[in-house]
Design a protein around this motif. Structure first.
Motif, PDB file in Angstrom:
ATOM      1  N   THR A 165       0.781  -1.081   0.019  1.00 59.06           N
ATOM      2  CA  THR A 165       0.082   0.155   0.084  1.00 59.06           C
ATOM      3  C   THR A 165       0.677   1.279  -0.237  1.00 59.06           C
ATOM      4  O   THR A 165       0.275   2.443  -0.002  1.00 59.06           O
ATOM      5  CB  THR A 165      -0.842   0.124   0.972  1.00 59.06           C
ATOM      6  OG1 THR A 165      -0.184  -0.159   2.391  1.00 59.06           O
ATOM      7  CG2 THR A 165      -1.789  -1.163   0.942  1.00 59.06           C
ATOM      8  N   THR A 166       2.077   1.150   0.291  1.00 56.79           N
ATOM      9  CA  THR A 166       2.947   2.276  -0.074  1.00 56.79           C
ATOM     10  C   THR A 166       2.983   2.924  -1.254  1.00 56.79           C
ATOM     11  O   THR A 166       2.805   4.265  -1.542  1.00 56.79           O
ATOM     12  CB  THR A 166       4.417   1.992   0.285  1.00 56.79           C
ATOM     13  OG1 THR A 166       4.445   1.913   1.972  1.00 56.79           O
ATOM     14  CG2 THR A 166       5.551   2.920   0.055  1.00 56.79           C
ATOM     15  N   SER A 167       3.073   2.086  -2.317  1.00 63.81           N
ATOM     16  CA  SER A 167       3.020   2.414  -3.761  1.00 63.81           C
ATOM     17  C   SER A 167       1.255   2.590  -4.190  1.00 63.81           C
ATOM     18  O   SER A 167       0.668   1.556  -4.205  1.00 63.81           O
ATOM     19  CB  SER A 167       3.373   1.637  -4.744  1.00 63.81           C
ATOM     20  OG  SER A 167       3.220   1.734  -6.070  1.00 63.81           O
ATOM     21  N   LYS A 168       0.967   3.789  -4.534  1.00 59.41           N
ATOM     22  CA  LYS A 168      -0.534   3.820  -5.098  1.00 59.41           C
ATOM     23  C   LYS A 168      -0.496   3.091  -5.973  1.00 59.41           C
ATOM     24  O   LYS A 168      -1.754   2.404  -6.494  1.00 59.41           O
ATOM     25  CB  LYS A 168      -0.895   5.472  -5.301  1.00 59.41           C
ATOM     26  CG  LYS A 168      -0.755   6.384  -4.060  1.00 59.41           C
ATOM     27  CD  LYS A 168      -0.868   7.702  -4.137  1.00 59.41           C
ATOM     28  CE  LYS A 168      -1.248   8.640  -2.885  1.00 59.41           C
ATOM     29  NZ  LYS A 168      -0.144   8.522  -2.135  1.00 59.41           N
ATOM     30  N   SER A 169       0.267   3.236  -7.136  1.00 57.82           N
ATOM     31  CA  SER A 169       0.062   2.323  -8.571  1.00 57.82           C
ATOM     32  C   SER A 169       0.053   0.856  -8.105  1.00 57.82           C
ATOM     33  O   SER A 169      -0.790   0.344  -8.666  1.00 57.82           O
ATOM     34  CB  SER A 169       1.289   2.684  -9.447  1.00 57.82           C
ATOM     35  OG  SER A 169       2.458   2.566  -8.805  1.00 57.82           O
ATOM     36  N   ASN A 170       0.735   0.460  -7.319  1.00 60.14           N
ATOM     37  CA  ASN A 170       0.727  -1.214  -6.956  1.00 60.14           C
ATOM     38  C   ASN A 170      -0.706  -1.550  -6.343  1.00 60.14           C
ATOM     39  O   ASN A 170      -1.060  -2.353  -6.685  1.00 60.14           O
ATOM     40  CB  ASN A 170       2.029  -1.396  -5.957  1.00 60.14           C
ATOM     41  CG  ASN A 170       3.500  -1.430  -7.057  1.00 60.14           C
ATOM     42  OD1 ASN A 170       3.433  -1.322  -8.365  1.00 60.14           O
ATOM     43  ND2 ASN A 170       4.405  -1.636  -6.287  1.00 60.14           N
ATOM     44  N   THR A 171      -0.903  -0.625  -5.506  1.00 57.60           N
ATOM     45  CA  THR A 171      -2.221  -0.667  -4.661  1.00 57.60           C
ATOM     46  C   THR A 171      -3.659  -0.815  -5.811  1.00 57.60           C
ATOM     47  O   THR A 171      -4.112  -1.731  -5.652  1.00 57.60           O
ATOM     48  CB  THR A 171      -2.633   0.274  -3.758  1.00 57.60           C
ATOM     49  OG1 THR A 171      -1.440   0.231  -2.778  1.00 57.60           O
ATOM     50  CG2 THR A 171      -3.701   0.042  -2.818  1.00 57.60           C
ATOM     51  N   ILE A 172      -3.530   0.210  -6.671  1.00 60.75           N
ATOM     52  CA  ILE A 172      -4.658   0.312  -7.587  1.00 60.75           C
ATOM     53  C   ILE A 172      -4.489  -0.921  -8.621  1.00 60.75           C
ATOM     54  O   ILE A 172      -5.547  -1.358  -8.776  1.00 60.75           O
ATOM     55  CB  ILE A 172      -4.436   1.638  -8.283  1.00 60.75           C
ATOM     56  CG1 ILE A 172      -4.554   2.599  -7.456  1.00 60.75           C
ATOM     57  CG2 ILE A 172      -5.386   1.696  -9.369  1.00 60.75           C
ATOM     58  CD1 ILE A 172      -6.131   3.013  -6.904  1.00 60.75           C
ATOM     59  N   GLN A 173      -3.480  -1.179  -9.040  1.00 58.71           N
ATOM     60  CA  GLN A 173      -3.533  -2.415  -9.861  1.00 58.71           C
ATOM     61  C   GLN A 173      -3.806  -3.670  -9.101  1.00 58.71           C
ATOM     62  O   GLN A 173      -4.739  -4.438  -9.793  1.00 58.71           O
ATOM     63  CB  GLN A 173      -1.879  -2.622 -10.593  1.00 58.71           C
ATOM     64  CG  GLN A 173      -1.742  -3.537 -11.668  1.00 58.71           C
ATOM     65  CD  GLN A 173      -2.908  -3.204 -12.824  1.00 58.71           C
ATOM     66  OE1 GLN A 173      -2.826  -2.250 -13.370  1.00 58.71           O
ATOM     67  NE2 GLN A 173      -3.708  -4.370 -13.042  1.00 58.71           N
ATOM     68  N   TYR A 174      -3.499  -3.846  -7.797  1.00 56.76           N
ATOM     69  CA  TYR A 174      -3.849  -5.031  -7.161  1.00 56.76           C
ATOM     70  C   TYR A 174      -5.295  -4.952  -6.885  1.00 56.76           C
ATOM     71  O   TYR A 174      -5.869  -6.192  -6.975  1.00 56.76           O
ATOM     72  CB  TYR A 174      -3.077  -4.776  -5.869  1.00 56.76           C
ATOM     73  CG  TYR A 174      -3.263  -6.335  -4.773  1.00 56.76           C
ATOM     74  CD1 TYR A 174      -2.464  -7.369  -5.351  1.00 56.76           C
ATOM     75  CD2 TYR A 174      -4.345  -6.357  -3.812  1.00 56.76           C
ATOM     76  CE1 TYR A 174      -2.473  -8.369  -4.630  1.00 56.76           C
ATOM     77  CE2 TYR A 174      -4.360  -7.610  -3.231  1.00 56.76           C
ATOM     78  CZ  TYR A 174      -3.565  -8.689  -3.496  1.00 56.76           C
ATOM     79  OH  TYR A 174      -3.868  -9.729  -2.601  1.00 56.76           O
ATOM     80  N   LEU A 175      -5.966  -3.986  -6.461  1.00 59.89           N
ATOM     81  CA  LEU A 175      -7.386  -4.021  -6.396  1.00 59.89           C
ATOM     82  C   LEU A 175      -8.267  -4.062  -7.578  1.00 59.89           C
ATOM     83  O   LEU A 175      -8.972  -4.931  -7.780  1.00 59.89           O
ATOM     84  CB  LEU A 175      -7.821  -2.562  -5.861  1.00 59.89           C
ATOM     85  CG  LEU A 175      -7.305  -2.441  -4.583  1.00 59.89           C
ATOM     86  CD1 LEU A 175      -7.595  -0.840  -4.216  1.00 59.89           C
ATOM     87  CD2 LEU A 175      -7.683  -3.073  -3.334  1.00 59.89           C
ATOM     88  N   ILE A 176      -7.544  -3.611  -8.677  1.00 59.43           N
ATOM     89  CA  ILE A 176      -8.469  -3.847 -10.028  1.00 59.43           C
ATOM     90  C   ILE A 176      -8.275  -5.286 -10.426  1.00 59.43           C
ATOM     91  O   ILE A 176      -9.186  -6.206 -10.717  1.00 59.43           O
ATOM     92  CB  ILE A 176      -7.631  -2.921 -11.285  1.00 59.43           C
ATOM     93  CG1 ILE A 176      -8.354  -1.569 -10.919  1.00 59.43           C
ATOM     94  CG2 ILE A 176      -8.501  -3.418 -12.473  1.00 59.43           C
ATOM     95  CD1 ILE A 176      -7.741  -0.324 -11.792  1.00 59.43           C
ATOM     96  N   THR A 177      -7.150  -5.705 -10.325  1.00 62.71           N
ATOM     97  CA  THR A 177      -7.137  -7.403 -10.584  1.00 62.71           C
ATOM     98  C   THR A 177      -7.949  -7.909  -9.820  1.00 62.71           C
ATOM     99  O   THR A 177      -8.389  -9.302 -10.076  1.00 62.71           O
ATOM    100  CB  THR A 177      -5.638  -7.772 -10.271  1.00 62.71           C
ATOM    101  OG1 THR A 177      -4.694  -6.789 -10.891  1.00 62.71           O
ATOM    102  CG2 THR A 177      -5.243  -9.399 -10.593  1.00 62.71           C
ATOM    103  N   ASN A 178      -8.161  -7.612  -8.449  1.00 60.07           N
ATOM    104  CA  ASN A 178      -8.890  -8.328  -7.646  1.00 60.07           C
ATOM    105  C   ASN A 178     -10.511  -7.971  -7.655  1.00 60.07           C
ATOM    106  O   ASN A 178     -11.364  -8.023  -6.781  1.00 60.07           O
ATOM    107  CB  ASN A 178      -8.497  -8.410  -6.188  1.00 60.07           C
ATOM    108  CG  ASN A 178      -7.627  -9.365  -5.900  1.00 60.07           C
ATOM    109  OD1 ASN A 178      -7.648 -10.584  -5.526  1.00 60.07           O
ATOM    110  ND2 ASN A 178      -6.361  -8.625  -5.790  1.00 60.07           N
ATOM    111  N   ASN A 179     -10.820  -7.384  -8.908  1.00 58.92           N
ATOM    112  CA  ASN A 179     -12.296  -6.793  -9.041  1.00 58.92           C
ATOM    113  C   ASN A 179     -12.802  -5.915  -8.206  1.00 58.92           C
ATOM    114  O   ASN A 179     -14.078  -5.827  -7.996  1.00 58.92           O
ATOM    115  CB  ASN A 179     -12.950  -7.906  -9.250  1.00 58.92           C
ATOM    116  CG  ASN A 179     -12.821  -9.058 -10.283  1.00 58.92           C
ATOM    117  OD1 ASN A 179     -12.452  -8.593 -11.308  1.00 58.92           O
ATOM    118  ND2 ASN A 179     -12.758 -10.173  -9.878  1.00 58.92           N
TER     119      ASN A 179
END
Length: 328
Positions: free
Chosen positions: A123-137
Motif C-alpha cells: 500500500t506504500t505505492s499507490k500504483s501497485n495498490t490500484i493495480q492489485y485492487l483492479i486485479t481483484n475486481n
C-alpha cells in the motif's frame, strides 16, 4: 495489561524531520493524530507511554515520557521499540518510511499495533495498490500510462507522488501540454497520473484483523482543487454515514484481499456517479482518528487495543456514528 509499556512513534513530530524544515501542514496533522491518540490511551488507563519529540515543537501535555531524538533518531526509535511491549506507528508512506519502521518494529519482538510489513509494502505505492485492487475486481481509479496516447477527457487529469501523503504534490490539469510541462519539471518517475473522477471525496476508517473488518466511520474529506493545486482542509468524521452499506462492502473486499492489514486502516475514495472507487489505502492512523471518539461515543484507542490484545473485534453496541468535523 494496562501497565504495558507503549512506544508511540509519530514520525513527523517525533524527530523524523529534525534536520530539515518542518512542513507546517504535515506537522499540524501529525500533532492532531498524536494528541488524540495519547489522550485516548491515557483515558483508557494506559499510563506507561513513551514518545520522541522534535525539540522545535511544543511539549506534549499529559503523563508521557519524552525521549530525546538524539543525532540519529532511527537508532533512538530502535532502542524505544526494544524497550517497549508494544509499538504504534504514525508515519508517512513517503520514501518507504512507514515500511522501514514497520520492519524495525517487527524485528524488535514487541506487539506491532498495526499492519504488517507485507501490507505496508504493497500500500506504500499507490500504483501497485490500484493495480492489485483492479486485479481483484475492486473498483479503483486506474493509473494512466504513456501521456502521448492519452484520450481527451472533459474532467482533466490528476498527478501526484506515487508514495505521497495528504494533498502534498497533488495537482489537476485540464490541458495535456500543461500536464507534460509539469512532468518535465518534476524530473522524476515517482508520480502517477489518473483521470479526474467527479464525486464526493470520501474515506473509510476501519478496523482490520485476519482478513475481516469492522467500519468505524464513513467520512467526507474536505478536499478541493484551488488554482489546480489539491488542498485538504479537514474531514467530517461519519459525515457520509448515508453511504455506509456501499462503503462497508468495499471495506470487506479490501480486507479480504490484502493480507496483513491489521488494526486501524484508512481508505480514500471518490463517491462517484457509478459508486465508490478507491483512490488509496493508508495502513496507519489517519487524521479522521481525531474525531472518532466524539463521533462514536466510544474510546477508539481502547477499541483498537482490545482488538490487538484479544485478537477479536470489540463490541459495537451503543455506538453513535455522529458527524464530527476535524479541521487541519
Amino acid at each position: 495489561m494496562e501497565t504495558m509499556r507503549l512506544f508511540i512513534c509519530e514520525f513527523i513530530t517525533g524527530g523524523g524531520m529534525q534536520d530539515v524544515d518542518l512542513p507546517p501542514a504535515l506537522a499540524r496533522e501529525g500533532d492532531i493524530m498524536l494528541s488524540a491518540l495519547l489522550s485516548d490511551l491515557l483515558d483508557a488507563g494506559f499510563d506507561n507511554i513513551i514518545c520522541t519529540r522534535d525539540p522545535r515543537l511544543e511539549k506534549i501535555n499529559g503523563n508521557i515520557e519524552i525521549i530525546k531524538p538524539g543525532k540519529n533518531v532511527w537508532q533512538t526509535w530502535q532502542r524505544c521499540m526494544e524497550d517497549s511491549a508494544a509499538v504504534w506507528l504514525i508515519a508517512p508512506e513517503t520514501s518507504n518510511v512507514l515500511y522501514e519502521l514497520t520492519c524495525m518494529a517487527q524485528a524488535s519482538g514487541g506487539l506491532l499495533l498495526g499492519s504488517n510489513s507485507a501490507a505496508v509494502e504493497l500500500t506504500t505505492s499507490k500504483s501497485n495498490t490500484i493495480q492489485y485492487l483492479i486485479t481483484n475486481n475492486i473498483p479503483a481509479v486506474p493509473i494512466l500510462h504513456d501521456i502521448d496516447n492519452f484520450s481527451p477527457n472533459k474532467t482533466g487529469w490528476v498527478i501526484k507522488p506515487d508514495d505521497g501523503v495528504g494533498a502534498e504534490g497533488c495537482y489537476l490539469f485540464n490541458d495535456i501540454s500543461a500536464l507534460q510541462r509539469h512532468i518535465n519539471y518534476l524530473n522524476s518517475k515517482n508520480y502517477i497520473v489518473q483521470e479526474y473522477i467527479p464525486g464526493i471525496p470520501a474515506s473509510i476508517s476501519m478496523l482490520c484483523l485476519q482478513g475481516q473488518t469492522r467500519v468505524l466511520a464513513c467520512n467526507e474529506q474536505l478536499f478541493k482543487f484551488e488554482n489546480g493545486k489539491g488542498h485538504l482542509s479537514g474531514v467530517v468524521v461519519n459525515g457520509l454515514r448515508v453511504y455506509h452499506q456501499e462503503l462497508e462492502m468495499i471495506a470487506r473486499d479490501i480486507a479480504g484481499v490484502i493480507d496483513g492489514l491489521t488494526g486501524y486502516v484508512g481508505v480514500d475514495l471518490i463517491m462517484a456517479e457509478q459508486g465508490p472507487v478507491v483512490v488509496e489505502i493508508n495502513p496507519r492512523l489517519t487524521t479522521a482518528y481525531a474525531g472518532l471518539g466524539s463521533s462514536l461515543g466510544r474510546n477508539p484507542a481502547e477499541m483498537i487495543m482490545k482488538l490487538m490484545q484479544n485478537a477479536r473485534f470489540p463490541d459495537f453496541h451503543q455506538v453513535k456514528y455522529q458527524p464530527v468535523t476535524v479541521r487541519f
